[in-house]
Design an enzyme around this catalytic site. Structure first.
Site, PDB file in Angstrom:
ATOM      1  N   ILE A  17     111.146  48.947 -20.411  1.00 24.66           N
ATOM      2  CA  ILE A  17     111.769  47.678 -19.995  1.00 24.66           C
ATOM      3  C   ILE A  17     112.383  46.956 -21.190  1.00 24.66           C
ATOM      4  O   ILE A  17     113.536  46.521 -21.153  1.00 24.66           O
ATOM      5  CB  ILE A  17     110.712  46.771 -19.302  1.00 24.66           C
ATOM      6  N   ASN A  31      95.603  50.338 -17.050  1.00 22.43           N
ATOM      7  CA  ASN A  31      94.981  50.214 -18.370  1.00 22.43           C
ATOM      8  C   ASN A  31      94.163  48.935 -18.432  1.00 22.43           C
ATOM      9  O   ASN A  31      94.096  48.181 -17.457  1.00 22.43           O
ATOM     10  CB  ASN A  31      96.047  50.269 -19.472  1.00 22.43           C
TER      11      ASN A  31
HETATM   12  N1  CTP Z   1     107.277  48.148 -23.227  1.00 22.79           N
HETATM   13  C1  CTP Z   1     108.137  47.991 -22.147  1.00 22.79           C
HETATM   14  N2  CTP Z   1     108.269  49.016 -21.262  1.00 22.79           N
HETATM   15  C2  CTP Z   1     107.596  50.172 -21.416  1.00 22.79           C
HETATM   16  C3  CTP Z   1     106.716  50.332 -22.513  1.00 22.79           C
HETATM   17  C4  CTP Z   1     106.583  49.297 -23.413  1.00 22.79           C
HETATM   18  O1  CTP Z   1     108.743  46.940 -21.988  1.00 22.79           O
HETATM   19  N3  CTP Z   1     107.763  51.138 -20.537  1.00 22.79           N
HETATM   20  C5  CTP Z   1     107.160  47.054 -24.204  1.00 22.79           C
HETATM   21  C6  CTP Z   1     105.783  46.396 -24.242  1.00 22.79           C
HETATM   22  O2  CTP Z   1     105.701  45.319 -23.343  1.00 22.79           O
HETATM   23  C7  CTP Z   1     105.690  45.960 -25.698  1.00 22.79           C
HETATM   24  C8  CTP Z   1     106.495  47.015 -26.443  1.00 22.79           C
HETATM   25  O3  CTP Z   1     107.347  47.592 -25.462  1.00 22.79           O
HETATM   26  O4  CTP Z   1     106.347  44.739 -25.901  1.00 22.79           O
HETATM   27  C9  CTP Z   1     105.684  48.051 -27.137  1.00 22.79           C
HETATM   28  O5  CTP Z   1     104.760  48.643 -26.276  1.00 22.79           O
HETATM   29  P1  CTP Z   1     103.770  49.777 -26.818  1.00 22.79           P
HETATM   30  O6  CTP Z   1     103.018  50.334 -25.654  1.00 22.79           O
HETATM   31  O7  CTP Z   1     103.020  49.296 -27.992  1.00 22.79           O
HETATM   32  O8  CTP Z   1     104.769  50.820 -27.393  1.00 22.79           O
HETATM   33  P2  CTP Z   1     105.483  52.056 -26.784  1.00 22.79           P
HETATM   34  O9  CTP Z   1     106.943  51.786 -26.818  1.00 22.79           O
HETATM   35  O10 CTP Z   1     104.921  52.420 -25.444  1.00 22.79           O
HETATM   36  O11 CTP Z   1     105.143  53.151 -27.876  1.00 22.79           O
HETATM   37  P3  CTP Z   1     103.763  53.937 -28.149  1.00 22.79           P
HETATM   38  O12 CTP Z   1     102.910  53.821 -26.923  1.00 22.79           O
HETATM   39  O13 CTP Z   1     104.212  55.307 -28.419  1.00 22.79           O
HETATM   40  O14 CTP Z   1     103.164  53.285 -29.356  1.00 22.79           O
END
Ligand code: CTP
Length: 395
Positions: free
Chosen positions: A309, A211
């Site tokens: 994570i 990304n």
């Molecule tokens: N995060 C993480 N591990 C993942 C996905 C997200 O640790 N596999 C953490 C990111 O570093 C951030 C938070 O979760 O601090 C939110 O990430 P975001 O991408 O906004 O949210 P998602 O949980 O992926 O939800 P969505 O994409 O559906 O909004």
């Protein structure tokens, strides 16, 4: 500008590294500082006062007996409205003078006559044998015990042709250290673990899913945490950024590797900040060999969800203080509140507007149990310092 409004006395003592002091002066001025150069007699053999005046934009002081100061007491007057004294390069002889309180030229007298609260930072520069000499080491230990901050030195090739400890730190490193010295030590002794950057999920050996995250916000936070006195470990996805000074960096590619690195370093951490834009899915049927175009039709990628994570960490019984980030393209207030509860974090940081990836500035919304507040648009480093202050306040 990181040093806007700061008045810095830059002292030069004898050493080839005086040429780096010219570059340092430029960097300090560019960062907004007013730089007053003071040179020892030996320093004037290595670089002229004319060069230092041109770069600092101010007349240089070299002599205790200087009629330009009305009361003829430059050793007192110069330091009274200063915010820091930096000696770069600092010779072995000047370390001796500082350790013993010598007052036999303008620069040494100025240091002894400074108000005790005025920070004094020194960047030693000398031959490896001079640095290793027990007398020098005694002097270094003494000045440190007296509260003087010693920056470096570095190891490497020396102007004399020998190799080893004693090189002065590079100007950009000194600049970072000087900026850091002005930041309040809000996280002194705390241990902070962060994730930053994108992740990369391979499709084959030359392709993958990633990304647009640049890692700038996470790296800025790591630097700000370090400046605030924390021990910082940064787990970084592929990001073409320099490691902030004093930060331990672990490079990873995939979400799974990021998860494993985080879990391996979680013990003893006080704070975990998940800044990384982790890929939500990984390719199950990734190929070991480069996929060929002439194979039957387009490949069908089979995806499966990556491990979350942040959720893994917040589910632990003995967890650190956790901070999450959110990248939302709309309804930030509503989604932010919901995500904070869903992610089970005391503090969630939302990027206002989704076009923040790769940019140098940002605007943040903080969600906690009391509601939400905004950190208005600013450079990411400045925002990172504000965010570290917010985290420190809540710890
Ligand atoms: N995060 C993480 N591990 C993942 C996905 C997200 O640790 N596999 C953490 C990111 O570093 C951030 C938070 O979760 O601090 C939110 O990430 P975001 O991408 O906004 O949210 P998602 O949980 O992926 O939800 P969505 O994409 O559906 O909004």
């Amino acid at each position: 500008m990181d040093l806007a409004g700061k008045k810095i006395i830059l002292g030069l003592t004898g050493g080839v590294a005086c040429y780096k002091a010219a570059e340092l002066t430029r960097a300090l001025v560019k960062a907004g500082a007013a730089v007053q150069v003071v040179m020892s007699d030996a320093a004037t053999h290595f670089i002229t006062a004319v060069t230092m005046q041109a770069l600092s934009g101010r007349p240089v002081y070299t002599d205790q007996w200087d009629a330009r100061i009305a009361n003829n007491m430059p050793h007192i007057d110069l330091s009274r409205d200063a915010d820091a004294i930096v000696i770069a390069p600092c010779s072995a002889d000047f370390l001796f003078k500082l350790a013993h309180g010598a007052c036999n030229d303008l620069l040494s007298t100025l240091c002894v006559a400074r108000p005790m609260h005025l920070p004094l930072l020194v960047a030693p520069a000398m031959n490896v044998e001079m640095w290793q000499n027990p007398a020098t080491q005694r002097n270094v230990a003494q000045v440190q015990a007296d509260g003087i901050q010693v920056l470096g030195p570095d190891a490497g090739e020396q102007a004399c042709g020998e190799t080893g400890m004693g090189r002065m730190l590079e100007p950009e490193q000194l600049l970072e250290d000087i900026i850091a010295s002005f930041q309040p030590k809000l996280l002194a002794g705390k241990r902070i673990l962060l994730t930053a950057g994108p992740t990369f999920e391979p499709i084959d050996p030359v392709r993958g899913i990633t990304n647009l995250s640049s890692g700038k916000m996470g790296f800025a936070l790591a630097r700000a945490a370090r400046e605030a006195g924390a021990h910082v470990t940064l787990v970084a996805g592929p990001a073409a950024l320099a490691t902030p000074l004093g930060v331990t960096r672990l490079d990873v590619q995939t979400a799974q590797q990021m998860h494993d690195a985080v879990m391996a370093h979680l013990a003893g951490q006080d704070v975990f900040i998940a800044v990384a834009a982790v890929a939500d899915w990984r390719v199950v049927n990734a190929s070991d060999q480069k996929m060929k175009k002439n194979a039957a039709g387009a490949p069908q990628l089979q995806l499966e969800a990556n491990v979350d994570i942040l959720a893994t960490v917040t589910a632990l019984k003995n967890k650190p203080y956790c901070v999450g980030f959110a990248a939302e393209s709309e309804n930030l207030v509503q989604y932010g509140e919901e995500k904070r509860k869903k992610k089970n974090v005391p503090l969630l940081v939302g990027n206002i507007g989704h076009a923040t990836f790769g940019k140098d500035d940002n605007e943040l919304m903080l969600f906690d149990a009391h509601g939400h507040t905004t950190l208005p648009r600013a450079g990411k480093q400045q925002l990172a310092r504000q965010l570290i202050a917010e985290i420190a306040r809540r710890l």
